[in-house]
Design a protein around this motif. Structure first.
Motif, PDB file in Angstrom:
ATOM      1  N   PHE A  87     -16.960  12.804   9.927  1.00 12.79           N
ATOM      2  CA  PHE A  87     -17.191  11.353   9.918  1.00 12.79           C
ATOM      3  C   PHE A  87     -16.170  10.689   9.010  1.00 12.79           C
ATOM      4  CE2 PHE A  87     -19.013   7.636   7.772  1.00 12.79           C
ATOM      5  CZ  PHE A  87     -19.511   6.878   8.814  1.00 12.79           C
ATOM      6  N   ARG A  88     -15.635   9.577   9.448  1.00  8.62           N
ATOM      7  CA  ARG A  88     -14.820   8.717   8.585  1.00  8.62           C
ATOM      8  C   ARG A  88     -15.400   7.314   8.664  1.00  8.62           C
ATOM      9  NH1 ARG A  88      -8.447   9.050   8.934  1.00  8.62           N
ATOM     10  NH2 ARG A  88      -8.784  10.622   7.283  1.00  8.62           N
ATOM     11  N   THR A  89     -15.794   6.784   7.523  1.00  3.30           N
ATOM     12  CA  THR A  89     -16.397   5.457   7.545  1.00  3.30           C
ATOM     13  C   THR A  89     -15.382   4.431   8.025  1.00  3.30           C
ATOM     14  OG1 THR A  89     -17.487   3.757   6.208  1.00  3.30           O
ATOM     15  CG2 THR A  89     -15.860   5.116   5.105  1.00  3.30           C
ATOM     16  N   ILE A 130     -19.149  17.696   2.373  1.00  2.00           N
ATOM     17  CA  ILE A 130     -17.820  17.915   1.810  1.00  2.00           C
ATOM     18  C   ILE A 130     -16.951  16.698   2.104  1.00  2.00           C
ATOM     19  CG2 ILE A 130     -15.708  19.303   1.942  1.00  2.00           C
ATOM     20  CD1 ILE A 130     -17.924  20.784   0.589  1.00  2.00           C
ATOM     21  N   GLU A 131     -16.243  16.235   1.103  1.00  4.29           N
ATOM     22  CA  GLU A 131     -15.301  15.135   1.283  1.00  4.29           C
ATOM     23  C   GLU A 131     -13.875  15.669   1.355  1.00  4.29           C
ATOM     24  OE1 GLU A 131     -13.640  11.445   1.793  1.00  4.29           O
ATOM     25  OE2 GLU A 131     -15.774  11.949   1.828  1.00  4.29           O
ATOM     26  N   ILE A 132     -13.130  15.218   2.370  1.00  3.44           N
ATOM     27  CA  ILE A 132     -11.699  15.500   2.492  1.00  3.44           C
ATOM     28  C   ILE A 132     -11.006  14.155   2.283  1.00  3.44           C
ATOM     29  CG2 ILE A 132      -9.855  16.411   3.943  1.00  3.44           C
ATOM     30  CD1 ILE A 132     -12.030  17.943   5.500  1.00  3.44           C
ATOM     31  N   PRO A 133     -10.639  13.850   1.068  1.00  2.00           N
ATOM     32  CA  PRO A 133     -10.218  12.479   0.741  1.00  2.00           C
ATOM     33  C   PRO A 133      -8.876  12.097   1.347  1.00  2.00           C
ATOM     34  CG  PRO A 133      -9.946  13.924  -1.152  1.00  2.00           C
ATOM     35  CD  PRO A 133     -10.668  14.725  -0.114  1.00  2.00           C
ATOM     36  N   ALA A 134      -8.840  10.887   1.869  1.00  2.00           N
ATOM     37  CA  ALA A 134      -7.602  10.286   2.365  1.00  2.00           C
ATOM     38  C   ALA A 134      -7.171   9.208   1.378  1.00  2.00           C
ATOM     39  CB  ALA A 134      -7.815   9.690   3.750  1.00  2.00           C
ATOM     40  N   ARG A 135      -5.915   8.784   1.497  1.00  2.00           N
ATOM     41  CA  ARG A 135      -5.403   7.798   0.562  1.00  2.00           C
ATOM     42  C   ARG A 135      -4.649   6.712   1.326  1.00  2.00           C
ATOM     43  NH1 ARG A 135      -6.600  10.185  -4.034  1.00  2.00           N
ATOM     44  NH2 ARG A 135      -5.766   8.473  -5.260  1.00  2.00           N
ATOM     45  N   TYR A 158     -16.853  11.330  14.250  1.00  2.00           N
ATOM     46  CA  TYR A 158     -17.499  10.017  14.254  1.00  2.00           C
ATOM     47  C   TYR A 158     -16.675   8.970  13.503  1.00  2.00           C
ATOM     48  CZ  TYR A 158     -21.864  12.450  15.612  1.00  2.00           C
ATOM     49  OH  TYR A 158     -22.818  13.200  16.239  1.00  2.00           O
ATOM     50  N   HIS A 159     -16.721   7.718  14.036  1.00  2.00           N
ATOM     51  CA  HIS A 159     -16.048   6.599  13.379  1.00  2.00           C
ATOM     52  C   HIS A 159     -16.777   5.297  13.704  1.00  2.00           C
ATOM     53  CE1 HIS A 159     -12.746   5.114  11.075  1.00  2.00           C
ATOM     54  NE2 HIS A 159     -12.125   4.497  12.062  1.00  2.00           N
ATOM     55  N   GLY A 160     -18.124   5.386  13.706  1.00  2.00           N
ATOM     56  CA  GLY A 160     -18.920   4.219  14.059  1.00  2.00           C
ATOM     57  C   GLY A 160     -18.997   4.025  15.560  1.00  2.00           C
ATOM     58  N   TYR A 161     -19.687   2.971  15.976  1.00  2.00           N
ATOM     59  CA  TYR A 161     -19.745   2.619  17.394  1.00  2.00           C
ATOM     60  C   TYR A 161     -18.671   1.583  17.717  1.00  2.00           C
ATOM     61  CZ  TYR A 161     -21.325   0.839  21.897  1.00  2.00           C
ATOM     62  OH  TYR A 161     -21.375   0.446  23.214  1.00  2.00           O
ATOM     63  N   ARG A 162     -18.701   0.459  17.006  1.00  2.00           N
ATOM     64  CA  ARG A 162     -17.657  -0.554  17.168  1.00  2.00           C
ATOM     65  C   ARG A 162     -16.915  -0.781  15.853  1.00  2.00           C
ATOM     66  NH1 ARG A 162     -19.694  -5.381  21.235  1.00  2.00           N
ATOM     67  NH2 ARG A 162     -20.065  -4.068  23.079  1.00  2.00           N
ATOM     68  N   HIS A 163     -16.741   0.297  15.097  1.00  4.78           N
ATOM     69  CA  HIS A 163     -15.981   0.217  13.832  1.00  4.78           C
ATOM     70  C   HIS A 163     -16.703  -0.688  12.829  1.00  4.78           C
ATOM     71  CE1 HIS A 163     -12.344   0.072  11.239  1.00  4.78           C
ATOM     72  NE2 HIS A 163     -12.008   1.184  11.875  1.00  4.78           N
ATOM     73  N   SER A 194     -14.297  12.105   5.642  1.00  4.20           N
ATOM     74  CA  SER A 194     -12.941  11.829   5.177  1.00  4.20           C
ATOM     75  C   SER A 194     -12.865  10.329   4.961  1.00  4.20           C
ATOM     76  CB  SER A 194     -11.897  12.299   6.192  1.00  4.20           C
ATOM     77  OG  SER A 194     -10.589  12.110   5.680  1.00  4.20           O
ATOM     78  N   SER A 195     -13.564   9.870   3.929  1.00  6.01           N
ATOM     79  CA  SER A 195     -13.804   8.451   3.736  1.00  6.01           C
ATOM     80  C   SER A 195     -13.467   7.938   2.342  1.00  6.01           C
ATOM     81  CB  SER A 195     -15.284   8.129   4.007  1.00  6.01           C
ATOM     82  OG  SER A 195     -15.705   8.609   5.258  1.00  6.01           O
ATOM     83  N   MET A 196     -13.563   8.795   1.333  1.00  3.98           N
ATOM     84  CA  MET A 196     -13.454   8.357  -0.045  1.00  3.98           C
ATOM     85  C   MET A 196     -12.127   8.778  -0.665  1.00  3.98           C
ATOM     86  SD  MET A 196     -16.087   6.571  -0.373  1.00  3.98           S
ATOM     87  CE  MET A 196     -17.429   6.256   0.767  1.00  3.98           C
TER      88      MET A 196
END
Length: 285
Positions: A139-141, A181-186, A101-106, A163-165
């Motif tokens: 999900f990524r916000t 669970i968070e898989i953090p990106a940078r 998931y990545h929102g509908y229209r971001h 994978s958002s925080m």
């Protein structure tokens, strides 16, 4: 948000004793985001086509690179993009990759009411099932932030990981109540930071050039080297419309080849990382 009990001295364990983990991830945004949400994108064909280039043209190059190297990835896809480029998105699944998931229209989730967030998740779930026959668990916000209610809402739709925080460089329990669970990106591994440029609207604001490709690849390699040396989990914020162009695809190739040459790396999708983190008992460590 971050883990309530940071595991400062804990070295993660990975399957088969691998030294580190890489969860390659691409945001297939297409022509979505604030310009679409406020309607201005429909008055700016150049901006629309810049985004459409991602699913229409660049995605195929990314998939070819991954297939040639036998590496799987996670693609975070706004449901509107999947709705409008369903055949291209089906190629992601056919290639053995994960969609999430990545929102509908971001949308900027932190600006939305809980009710609207649920509506977007419901629409997205229906579209993923209709067009791809899958129900995502990741999900990524889209906005890089969210409201306090978001983790609980995600859990309602069967989401197991985000994978958002930015709270660590290892997976961690983001929300104890939902078990998310968070898989953090940078941001250091976001291709927008080095390669994106758009004239109107001006993005990045105030910049008149992009970074050297050589410097960009060197930066990405160094990020991996540090993560690999400490046995951590590295994920990316790459966008096909930014780095999937004919000249820039060499940067993706160079980074993956560098990681493969290092050896002892577990390449995994986001869901595989989250499942391993839970099943191995490290989520409560």
């Amino acid at each position: 948000m971050q883990a309530t009990e940071p595991r400062i001295d804990a070295t993660p364990r990975w399957p088969d004793g691998k030294r580190s983990c890489v969860a390659l991830a691409f945001d297939l945004d297409g022509p979505t985001g604030s310009a679409m949400l406020d309607g201005s994108i429909w008055r700016n064909p150049a901006y629309f086509t810049l985004g459409a280039y991602g699913p229409w043209r660049a995605l195929g190059r990314i998939l070819d690179v991954l297939a040639e190297r036998g590496v799987r990835a996670t693609f975070f896809v706004p449901a509107w993009v999947m709705e409008n480029w369903p055949s291209q998105c089906r190629e992601i699944v056919r290639g053995g990759h994960e969609v999430a998931y990545h929102g509908y229209r971001h949308e900027a989730f932190w600006t939305l009411t809980p009710e609207r967030q649920r509506e977007i998740m419901e629409i997205s779930t229906q579209l993923f099932e209709r067009h791809l026959g899958v129900r995502p668990v990741g999900f990524r916000t889209p906005s890089g932030d969210w409201s306090a209610e978001t983790p609980g809402i995600l859990a309602e739709f069967g989401v197991r990981y985000s994978s958002s925080m930015r709270g660590d460089d290892r997976p961690y329990v983001l929300d104890a109540k939902s078990g998310l669970i968070e898989i953090p990106a940078r941001w250091e591994l976001d291709d927008y930071a080095s390669l994106a440029y758009q004239r109107r609207p001006d993005f990045p604001a105030g910049l008149d050039r992009i970074a050297s490709y050589e410097t960009t690849l060197d930066n990405w390699r160094r990020e991996f080297d540090g993560s690999h040396d400490e046995g951590l989990c590295m994920t990316t914020l790459f966008h096909p419309k930014v780095s999937g162009k004919p000249g820039r695809i060499a940067l993706i190739e160079g980074l993956i080849d560098h990681m493969l040459a290092a050896g002892d790396v577990w390449f995994a999708t986001g869901s595989e990382v989250a499942d391993w983190w839970m099943s191995s008992g490290q989520a409560s460590a």
